[in-house]
Design an enzyme around this catalytic site. Structure first.
Site: not given
Length: 431
Positions: A275, A280, A320, A339
């Site tokens: 993730h 990110h 997000e 992700s």
């Protein structure tokens, strides 16, 4: 200096940059204004018109680039009679949007926040975290996996910002899990994610070999520093919302190093290195996304819990799970979409079947969505989108001004320190 004395107290501090003067006889005023030819001269003219002598002048640029540059001008002068002072203050407030006075009798008490790299060493150590994970998931029931995860977490927790990130010798099983999930996600993101994300992902793949092995955070740290000035702080697991967002205010990304359970590579109930790196990192390598992340982070510092939760919600709906229009189609830029196989598949319905979308999209409005609840353990039922990424940035800046914090903050890129525009006291209660 007073700053160093106050910093010795763990639960109480006063923050205000003072010069070495007899402060009992001095008054401070700070003015934030556009940086234009003659801007300082015009400020000084006000003091001259009111026949007030200055003891010290200090200026600091607030932006990293010249575009839309603002400066903060700190001026120190001997205390004067109330009538003269009020005339000066009225004159300045008519000319400038932000005029801040140091007033000892009205020092606000705000939640503690990290001011510099020294304070960032406490990340993950002083605030309680309430986890709401799916305890039936294999990675909570497999004792061997838990033992390995805790071994990596212990190494990560020892990391201090500014020092090399601990090197992890990943096992063969962990490498296989990475390759399997990465190959699936890599195919999905091509159809779902924005070009902003994909351009940076390709650059990182070429530089660090994402396709072939689990990248080391030490290498990611060096890469991001060169691209956008973002830094990596290895962490042991889920942080409090306040700590995670506060760190972003320093352009610091708190990142785990363990990987999800091998039996369910398509899903993890808590952030892991897949993730963090697939979601990110390509975004933090983008200058505008990095700036947006830091903007939310700075707004979170010293804010009360209610507004902190609202900023956390806006972070969720943008960095997000945010989306934006690109060539007439809605594309994702959030890390949670990039992700997650499940999120990619749902988001991709909009791409494949424009007339029958399974996913719902709403136009992003921080004043509405800051109080919207959202699920953590399931695929998102609604995605927020903007016409462009730049629009999302402007919306958040406007929302930030509405929070009405009792002080302002700006980040000094030279000293790597958050500086307050007035004196404040901080506390660690109710974090």
């Amino acid at each position: 200096m007073l700053n160093k004395i106050f910093r010795s107290f763990p639960c109480f501090s006063t923050i205000f940059p003072k010069r070495n003067f007899a402060i009992d006889y001095l008054q401070d005023v700070e003015i934030i204004t556009r940086d234009y030819y003659g801007s300082l001269r015009n400020i000084l003219k006000s003091f001259s018109n009111h026949k007030i002598n200055l003891s010290d002048i200090e200026t600091l640029k607030l932006n990293r680039t010249a575009k839309g540059q603002n400066i903060v001008v700190k001026l120190t002068f001997e205390k004067i009679d109330d009538y003269k002072f009020n005339e000066l203050l009225f004159d300045l407030q008519q000319r400038y949007d932000e005029v801040l006075i140091d007033n000892d009798s009205q020092i606000p008490l705000v939640p503690w926040y990290p001011r510099n790299d020294e304070d960032l060493k406490t990340i993950g150590l002083i605030m309680e975290v309430k986890e709401e994970n799916n305890q039936d998931h294999p990675q909570f029931k497999d004792h061997e996996y838990r033992k390995r995860r805790e071994e990596i977490a212990k190494l990560s927790q020892q990391h201090l910002i500014g020092e090399p990130v601990p090197y992890i010798n990943y096992t063969e099983q962990e490498e296989v899990t990475w390759k399997k999930i990465y190959s699936i996600l890599r195919e999905r993101v091509e159809k779902v994610m924005s070009q902003r994300y994909l351009r940076n992902l390709v650059k990182i793949e070429n530089a660090l070999g994402f396709k072939y092995k689990i990248p080391q955070l030490r290498d990611i740290d060096a890469y991001l520093k060169a691209e956008t000035g973002f830094r990596i702080k290895a962490t042991h697991g889920i942080l409090s919302q306040r700590e995670f967002l506060n760190a972003l205010g320093h352009r610091v990304f708190c990142c785990t190093q363990y990987i999800r359970h091998h039996s369910t590579p398509e899903y993890t109930p808590e952030p892991d290195i897949v993730h963090e790196l697939v979601g990110h990192v390509p975004l933090f390598a983008d200058k505008e996304v990095a700036d947006l992340s830091q903007e939310i982070g700075i707004l979170s510092c010293g804010t009360e819990q209610k507004d902190l939760s609202r900023l956390g919600t806006l972070y969720w709906f943008t960095l997000e799970f945010g989306a934006c229009k690109e060539n007439g189609q809605i594309k994702g830029f959030g890390a949670g979409i990039a992700s997650s196989i499940g999120e990619c598949d749902v988001s991709n319905i909009q791409y494949l079947f424009q007339n029958f979308p399974k996913a719902n999209y709403e136009k992003f409005d921080p004043f509405i969505h800051a109080d919207r609840p959202y699920p953590i353990q399931t695929v998102q039922p609604v995605y927020m989108y903007t016409e462009s990424f730049e629009e999302a940035m402007q919306e958040l800046i406007i929302f930030g001004k509405s929070l009405q914090k009792p002080f302002g903050l700006y980040y000094d890129f030279i000293e790597k320190e958050l500086k307050a525009t007035k004196r404040v006291k901080t506390h660690l209660n109710n974090q």
